[in-house]
Design an enzyme around this catalytic site. Structure first.
Site, mmCIF file in Angstrom:
data_model
loop_
_atom_site.group_PDB
_atom_site.id
_atom_site.type_symbol
_atom_site.label_atom_id
_atom_site.label_comp_id
_atom_site.label_asym_id
_atom_site.label_seq_id
_atom_site.Cartn_x
_atom_site.Cartn_y
_atom_site.Cartn_z
ATOM 1 C CG MET A 9 59.220 15.251 27.626
ATOM 2 S SD MET A 9 59.563 14.575 25.730
ATOM 3 C CE MET A 9 58.098 15.314 25.454
ATOM 4 C CB CYS A 10 60.594 22.778 28.589
ATOM 5 S SG CYS A 10 59.138 23.059 29.118
ATOM 6 N N GLY A 11 61.139 22.204 24.915
ATOM 7 C CA GLY A 11 61.401 22.002 23.875
ATOM 8 C C GLY A 11 62.332 23.598 23.844
#
Ligand SMILES: NC(=O)CC[C@H](N)C(=O)O
Length: 298
Positions: free
Chosen positions: A1-3
């Protein structure tokens, strides 16, 4: 993921609220990346005062007053060092790249995490919510902000491995995804004399774009070059002294949503990061198309 989150304000009445709005967006993306976080803020009058260059620095054990005296002697004009949490913000009336080079020469173990006329960068390891409070982000002001919550894929969880990567003047890149051929591109850049601070794939993308801009390309052409050169998955938000740009790879498997009103342009990995923005209910919303460059200019 990572935002990823980003907010480009068009209405100056909102400038005093930049930090508050960016904090809400960043914290909403905490569950996409809880190992590290960072922000790039453009135009905060205390973090990046007008009329001087600002260099953002992480340097354990370096005293701000001593560093200011050493840098004043090194550059021959008054340099001032303030703090925002653990970050040292170095201000001086010289070119930003000259000031950054003086910091590197004076404190060789220091990590320069951003430099420019208008830009302050704060990043580190830990939960995004805690880091936002440590940075003092809710009270920041300015015309543009970018944030990232990291779940590491390509390099260690360290301050140098966290995003944003702000490796050219007033430039910044945040990334969700992974570049596969980055070691090859890194070797090519190193052969041109480019130096790296981490083993991170995103740093290679950021230094590639910085090199394209230094070679005279505009942001859109630089990002087209990136799409042509890099193999892998990516949603990228790339900001500059006057612009804000989004690009996704050909498969576009990493999420992204853009919202636009007369007052602002915002981008996030997921819509829920945008729901607190004023006027979101009447914003124009869309999902960026694969390999299309979207850029907004001040
Ligand atoms: N989860 C991600 O999107 C990671 C981004 C990047 N590859 C990093 O490791 O920093």
């Amino acid at each position: 993921m990572c935002g990823i989150v980003g907010l480009h304000l068009r209405n100056p009445d909102l400038y005093p609220r930049l930090g508050e709005l960016l904090t809400g967006m960043l914290c909403e993306m905490e569950d996409r990346g809880a190992d590290s976080a960072g922000v790039a803020v453009y135009g905060d009058p205390t973090w990046a005062p007008p009329g001087v260059a600002t260099v953002s620095v992480l340097a354990d054990g370096v005293d701000a007053t001593t560093l200011a005296e050493q840098l004043t002697a090194a550059v021959g004009s008054d340099v001032d060092v303030t703090t925002a949490g653990p970050t040292l913000l170095v201000h001086g009336p010289v070119e930003a790249s000259t000031l950054a080079a003086a910091v590197r020469a004076t404190a060789p173990d220091a990590l320069v995490i951003g430099f420019g006329e208008d830009l302050a960068v704060l990043k580190g390891v830990g939960r995004p919510r805690d880091l936002a409070a440590t940075f003092g982000l809710p009270s920041a002001q300015g015309w543009q902000g970018v944030g990232h919550t990291r779940m590491a894929t390509e390099s260690a969880v360290t301050p140098a491995g966290s995003h944003p990567y702000a490796v050219g003047p007033d430039q910044c890149m945040v990334h969700n995804g992974s570049f596969h051929n980055y070691p090859t591109i890194r070797r090519e850049l190193e052969a041109r004399g480019v130096r790296f601070d981490s083993g991170n794939d995103t740093e290679v993308g950021a230094r590639f774009v910085a090199q394209c801009l230094e070679d005279g390309l505009d942001v859109e052409t630089a990002l087209k070059e990136l799409c042509r050169t890099f193999d892998g998955f990516y949603t990228l938000l790339v900001s500059n002294r006057d612009s804000f740009a989004v690009v996704r790879d050909a498969i576009a498997c990493k999420p992204a949503v853009v919202a636009e009103t007369d007052d602002w342009v915002a981008m996030a990995s997921e819509y829920r990061a945008l729901v607190g923005l004023p006027g979101i209910e009447s914003a124009r919303l869309f999902e960026p198309e694969p390999e299309r460059i979207y850029a907004w200019t001040r």
